[in-house]
Design a protein around this motif. Structure first.
Motif: not given
Lengths: 246, 246
Positions: B55-65
């Motif tokens: 997932p880190y390839r698509h969102f900087r971190d959990r918060d961004e998701l």
DNA sequence: AGCTCATGTGAACGACCTTTACATGAGCCG
DNA sequence: CGGCTCATGTAAAGGTCGTTCACATGAGCT
């Protein structure tokens, strides 16, 4: 490094003596800083100077601590609403508005409690004591609404007090949640949350038939221009509860 | 045990092909189940059949998701409010009430979005796109309030549209947060959240001077008894927006 | 065909939550 | 005063998460 822990231990001995309270206080501070989501059980333990396992002697788990804080919050909330209501003195409408302001003031001044109570995801019905505390707080609003409902001017129908109470609660909570909290959902507003809520409640009360005169939201609060508890005046006043017409 | 992952891999190859979307969907489902607080980045990855690091390839971190979901939520929110408003057809008041109902319907039917938008602790101003989406949604309410404000009966002062919009928003949000959500703060009510909000808004509008007749909350919704956009009737109707007087 | 770079993997780190077995000492009983 | 007990604290360990890093894969362009 680690002399801190040793010293702490030296200061207070093996047993803390008042850990439960210390944990509650520590958690309260942490929630105020970082929100209920960011608060951690381990941090509270650290702050109290005990090991990470110690809190489990006083709370089943992290959720129970949160729930305890929420309960305490509802108790203080009730106290403040109750003081604001002051049994309807000097007149019902004035006291009623004071309750609304007290709601906002609590949300603003006790963000940690408010967070735990309404935004932490703690299910109210999980803990019976919590639910009871929550209900007692709401009952203040309910009682105030009851008194207010009894004052509807002759000729207008009397609204159900319970409904009024729920309406007032939802307005207060809506304003507090959306506009009156520290970090999260702050928007730019043309007026302060207090003024916003006051106008909202006044308009609502007018919609119920109460003869509300304009009040520029901050003038001298005391002298009720009507003989207390004896609604007077014509149906629709020329001004409104907001700043300026036009 | 682990043949599952192998099979997944066999089915889709080393590359997922649509991971970003899959993650958003998975997260949405998880949030609906366990709330934004209980949702975990690792779970979403598992559900999409990829490793925890993917997932880190698509969102900087959990918060961004989370923030992305909130943004998407505001977009759908805007679409639904916009459809409900329908540019004020068939008449402004009817359309206005429909917007309120759409607000509640969204909170009820899209708990995951609502949670991410209003209860996840995502700061609105963190992501400009999120803030913009949020503002667009609010602008629907604002526009509706604008039109409504222009309709104030002659003789009554015209309330600021922005204030009206904020009032309506806070009522809707208050009712939705307190009474209309799935798991958390459900209380026993003497009426449905929809009826509660409808009555609240009607009383409020009456407080602004709109000649609102009683509407038993569920009758045939169509025929406007007044020529559209031409307020009629006397000042204070005998009935109220709630069920029965007395 | 070969290169490149976006996309995915596995391993690893530190933090957290929670449980378990063990340690300590405050308060009570004789 | 001596000893027992049990509430209260500790250390260690297992499991999950979030996050990073070095490395693997293969889709798409040249």
């Amino acid at each position: 490094m680690s002399w801190r822990k040793e010293q702490r231990r030296a200061e207070r001995g093996y047993h803390h003596g008042n850990l439960k309270e210390a944990l509650l206080q520590a958690a309260l501070g942490l929630i105020a800083e970082k929100g209920a989501a960011g608060f951690t059980f381990a941090d509270a333990a650290r702050m109290a100077g005990v090991s990470a396992a110690a809190p489990y002697r006083h709370f089943r788990d992290r959720d129970e601590l949160l729930s305890s804080i929420a309960q305490r919050g509802f108790e203080q909330f009730e106290a403040r609403l109750s003081a604001a209501w002051d049994d309807g003195r000097p007149d019902t409408v004035t006291a009623f508005e004071r309750v609304g302001k007290a709601y906002l003031a609590f949300a603003r001044e006790e963000p940690a409690f408010y967070n735990a109570m309404f935004e932490s995801g703690v299910p109210v019905d999980a803990n019976p004591a919590l639910q009871a505390a929550s209900e007692r707080a709401f009952n203040i609003i309910r009682a105030a609404a009851e008194r207010l409902a009894a004052l509807t001017p002759p000729g207008t129908p009397r609204p159900p007090a319970m409904m009024m109470a729920l309406h007032i609660w939802s307005m207060s909570h809506g304003v507090a949640s959306l506009f009156s909290r520290g970090d999260a959902a702050r928007r730019k507003l043309p007026m302060s949350p207090d003024e916003l809520l006051e106008a909202e409640v006044l308009i609502y009360l007018r919609g119920l038939g109460f003869p509300i005169d304009r009040r520029p939201a901050g003038k001298s609060a005391e002298p009720p221009p009507v003989p207390p508890e004896a609604p007077s005046g014509s149906g629709v006043p020329p001004g409104g509860p907001w700043g300026k017409p036009k």
